[in-house]
Design a protein around this motif. Structure first.
Motif, mmCIF file in Angstrom:
data_model
loop_
_atom_site.group_PDB
_atom_site.id
_atom_site.type_symbol
_atom_site.label_atom_id
_atom_site.label_comp_id
_atom_site.label_asym_id
_atom_site.label_seq_id
_atom_site.Cartn_x
_atom_site.Cartn_y
_atom_site.Cartn_z
ATOM 1 N N PHE A 65 0.815 -1.211 0.000
ATOM 2 C CA PHE A 65 0.000 0.000 0.000
ATOM 3 C C PHE A 65 0.858 1.275 0.000
ATOM 4 N N ARG A 66 2.190 1.108 -0.044
ATOM 5 C CA ARG A 66 3.135 2.187 -0.394
ATOM 6 C C ARG A 66 3.337 3.287 0.649
ATOM 7 N N GLU A 67 2.783 3.114 1.839
ATOM 8 C CA GLU A 67 2.938 4.142 2.860
ATOM 9 C C GLU A 67 3.707 3.582 4.040
ATOM 10 N N PRO A 68 4.750 4.299 4.483
ATOM 11 C CA PRO A 68 5.184 5.646 4.109
ATOM 12 C C PRO A 68 6.151 5.652 2.925
ATOM 13 N N LEU A 70 6.142 6.288 -0.362
ATOM 14 C CA LEU A 70 5.856 6.120 -1.783
ATOM 15 C C LEU A 70 4.406 6.486 -2.079
ATOM 16 N N THR A 71 3.924 7.497 -1.367
ATOM 17 C CA THR A 71 2.497 7.797 -1.392
ATOM 18 C C THR A 71 2.031 8.514 -2.662
ATOM 19 N N HIS A 72 2.943 8.831 -3.570
ATOM 20 C CA HIS A 72 2.489 9.300 -4.877
ATOM 21 C C HIS A 72 1.820 8.161 -5.652
ATOM 22 N N LYS A 73 2.120 6.910 -5.288
ATOM 23 C CA LYS A 73 1.528 5.745 -5.949
ATOM 24 C C LYS A 73 0.238 5.304 -5.261
ATOM 25 N N ALA A 74 0.233 5.361 -3.934
ATOM 26 C CA ALA A 74 -0.863 4.800 -3.147
ATOM 27 C C ALA A 74 -0.639 5.151 -1.689
ATOM 28 N N ASN A 75 -1.667 4.957 -0.877
ATOM 29 C CA ASN A 75 -1.486 5.037 0.570
ATOM 30 C C ASN A 75 -2.487 4.097 1.246
ATOM 31 N N ILE A 76 -2.365 3.956 2.540
ATOM 32 C CA ILE A 76 -3.217 3.005 3.247
ATOM 33 C C ILE A 76 -4.688 3.383 3.111
ATOM 34 N N GLU A 77 -4.989 4.670 3.177
ATOM 35 C CA GLU A 77 -6.379 5.103 3.066
ATOM 36 C C GLU A 77 -6.953 4.782 1.691
ATOM 37 N N SER A 78 -6.259 5.181 0.633
ATOM 38 C CA SER A 78 -6.814 4.994 -0.715
ATOM 39 C C SER A 78 -6.954 3.515 -1.070
ATOM 40 N N ALA A 112 0.357 2.949 13.516
ATOM 41 C CA ALA A 112 -0.277 4.212 13.927
ATOM 42 C C ALA A 112 -0.975 4.888 12.741
ATOM 43 N N ILE A 113 -0.356 4.833 11.559
ATOM 44 C CA ILE A 113 -0.986 5.402 10.360
ATOM 45 C C ILE A 113 -2.283 4.654 10.046
ATOM 46 N N ALA A 114 -2.217 3.329 10.057
ATOM 47 C CA ALA A 114 -3.390 2.519 9.713
ATOM 48 C C ALA A 114 -4.525 2.718 10.706
ATOM 49 N N ALA A 115 -4.182 2.899 11.984
ATOM 50 C CA ALA A 115 -5.214 3.095 13.008
ATOM 51 C C ALA A 115 -6.056 4.336 12.717
ATOM 52 N N LYS A 116 -5.456 5.326 12.066
ATOM 53 C CA LYS A 116 -6.169 6.563 11.755
ATOM 54 C C LYS A 116 -6.857 6.540 10.393
ATOM 55 N N SER A 118 -7.248 3.512 7.968
ATOM 56 C CA SER A 118 -7.628 2.313 7.225
ATOM 57 C C SER A 118 -9.115 2.011 7.302
ATOM 58 N N TYR A 119 -9.696 1.721 6.151
ATOM 59 C CA TYR A 119 -11.088 1.293 6.061
ATOM 60 C C TYR A 119 -11.215 -0.213 6.317
ATOM 61 N N ALA A 120 -10.134 -0.950 6.175
ATOM 62 C CA ALA A 120 -10.138 -2.397 6.364
ATOM 63 C C ALA A 120 -9.266 -2.761 7.562
ATOM 64 N N ASN A 121 -9.415 -3.985 8.047
ATOM 65 C CA ASN A 121 -8.539 -4.488 9.104
ATOM 66 C C ASN A 121 -7.136 -4.648 8.551
ATOM 67 N N TYR A 122 -6.144 -4.541 9.409
ATOM 68 C CA TYR A 122 -4.785 -4.437 8.917
ATOM 69 C C TYR A 122 -3.776 -5.130 9.832
ATOM 70 N N SER A 123 -2.730 -5.638 9.182
ATOM 71 C CA SER A 123 -1.506 -5.989 9.883
ATOM 72 C C SER A 123 -0.365 -5.799 8.898
ATOM 73 N N PHE A 124 0.840 -5.923 9.404
ATOM 74 C CA PHE A 124 2.027 -5.680 8.592
ATOM 75 C C PHE A 124 3.040 -6.791 8.782
#
Length: 447
Positions: A65-68, A70-78, A112-116, A118-124
């Protein structure tokens, strides 16, 4: 106050069977499943599934999802918005961001980014390198999906190519080690040959020749030999060749396997014949290979040598993809269209809906010990997807949700669509509209 939900008149798909019934959601859990449920309550929302299928939310075990960084391509929210539109309610994201996720500090920053956002459940995944074993040993197996090692096609310093380090890592952790397997020496040799012939503008059709069957099989077989030697729990990402499927077994249940495998949507859909029309849009690592390889991957998926379906969602911008071969990056966006592509395969008689659910919902939950997700069961989190198998739509620029703005499926008409997606009991997607509800939670693991 949060409203509860009753889903009526559903074809519920779970654990190899389809049955008609209702599902009652209270707070974020499935409260009841029965042939008919009647509840009279002022705070109850009733959704008529109208005889459509209800599946557990898909768990995608490999996304970028490219964050942090590389957010010109994508991010966790999008990309999580695109995921829920595609019926994926939980994702496991990879460590090759900028900075890379190779320290506990950087891992927690991503959480911390995903907690704010993400529309879906997440892990890394936590990333391994040649020199971060001390950090690997700090990983909490109950709160992190697993460890990712690049044994080929790495970014930054994430290629783990020191045999002693690799054996130490395999010997030192009980969590799932997921690997990208391509032999770099073989690839470099092939690339040098074709660069000498074509310069930078190598025909895209040569991608599966450069990143060859030999490169994949050599690396996969070495990883499996090391796992057998050390007793490590190994998961081989994105198989792309028929030859590699011979390395895996269907003789034991998934819960007892120490060595497992994944296949991605693009390796089941495209073949090397598609490079002529799709070009860099289907340039992935490992490469999309022959139609015969594709057939063998389907065969291994259906006979349970391959355990999991995933996307390896990895977006790049149009500008980046439009470069010549040597500078056009590999990867493409897939989370929004993975499930409908699988349902298209179902329409063609390739796979049952029950098998899709097994491979994309149940098995990732088993493999990664995901807690209370991946099934439609009372007491489980209410991650649910309603799909209409008789509602065609065409992929075009106006309905693509990826930040990069394109899809390898552009122009394709799918017979099925996702009509509703629930994450932790909350309706987050409804008939082509993502609702402004960020209901995603951090995944936990029953280890």
């Amino acid at each position: 106050m949060k409203r509860n939900t009753l889903i009526k008149n559903a074809k519920i798909v779970n654990e190899g069977i389809i049955f008609e019934g209702d599902i009652l959601i209270e707070n974020n859990r499935i409260k009841a499943i029965d042939s008919s449920i009647s509840v009279k309550s002022a705070d109850m929302t009733v959704i008529d599934a109208e005889g459509n299928y209800v599946l557990p939310g898909l768990i995608d075990d490999q996304v970028h999802f490219r964050e942090p960084g590389l957010t010109h391509k994508a991010n966790i929210e999008s990309e999580s918005k695109a995921a829920i539109a595609g019926g994926i309610t939980s994702f496991i994201e990879m460590p090759n961001t900028k900075p890379q996720t190779t320290t506990i500090e950087k891992l927690e920053e991503k959480f911390a980014i995903a907690a704010k956002t993400s529309y879906a459940n997440y892990s890394f995944m936590f990333g391994g390198t040649n020199d971060n074993l001390d950090e690997i040993l700090k990983v909490d197996p109950k709160s992190v999906a697993g460890l990712k090692l690049f044994l080929g096609s790495s970014t930054g310093n994430m290629l783990v190519d020191d045999p002693e380090v690799l054996e130490k890592i395999f010997s030192s952790t009980d969590i799932v080690i997921s690997v990208h397997c391509e032999d770099e020496a073989t690839i470099r040799k092939n690339l040098e040959k074709y660069t000498d012939e074509y310069g930078d503008d190598i025909p895209m059709e040569l991608h599966p020749i450069i990143r060859s069957e030999e490169a994949c099989y050599l690396s996969s077989s070495k990883a499996i030999d090391l796992a057998k030697k050390t007793g490590a729990r190994l998961h081989v990402f994105h198989l792309s060749t028929g030859k590699e499927t011979s390395l895996f077994t269907n003789k034991i249940p998934l819960k007892d396997k120490k060595i497992t495998a994944e296949v991605c949507i693009h390796h089941l859909w495209f073949s090397d014949e598609d490079y002529k029309t799709k070009g860099s849009r289907i340039k992935w690592n490992p490469a999309v290979k022959t139609a015969k390889d594709r057939d063998k991957l389907w065969e291994a998926l259906l006979d349970d040598r391959i355990d999991v379906l995933a996307t390896d969602h990895a977006p790049h911008t149009n500008e980046e993809k439009n470069n010549p071969y040597t500078s056009a990056p590999s990867g493409g966006p897939l989370v929004q269209h993975a499930l409908v592509a699988l349902l298209e395969a179902h329409h063609k008689g390739k796979i049952s809906i029950e098998k899709i659910v097994e491979k994309a919902c149940h098995n990732p939950a088993i493999l990664f010990d995901v807690e209370k997700r991946g099934y439609i069961k009372e007491g489980y989190f209410a991650d649910l997807v309603i799909v209409d198998l008789k509602s065609p739509w065409t992929v075009n620029k106006s309905n693509i949700l990826y930040k990069c703005g394109w899809s390898p499926f552009e122009g394709n008409t799918f017979k099925s669509r996702v009509t509703h997606t629930f994450v932790n009991g909350e309706l987050v997607y409804n008939n082509f509209k993502v609702l402004d509800v960020k209901a995603g939670q951090r995944l936990t693991f029953n280890r």
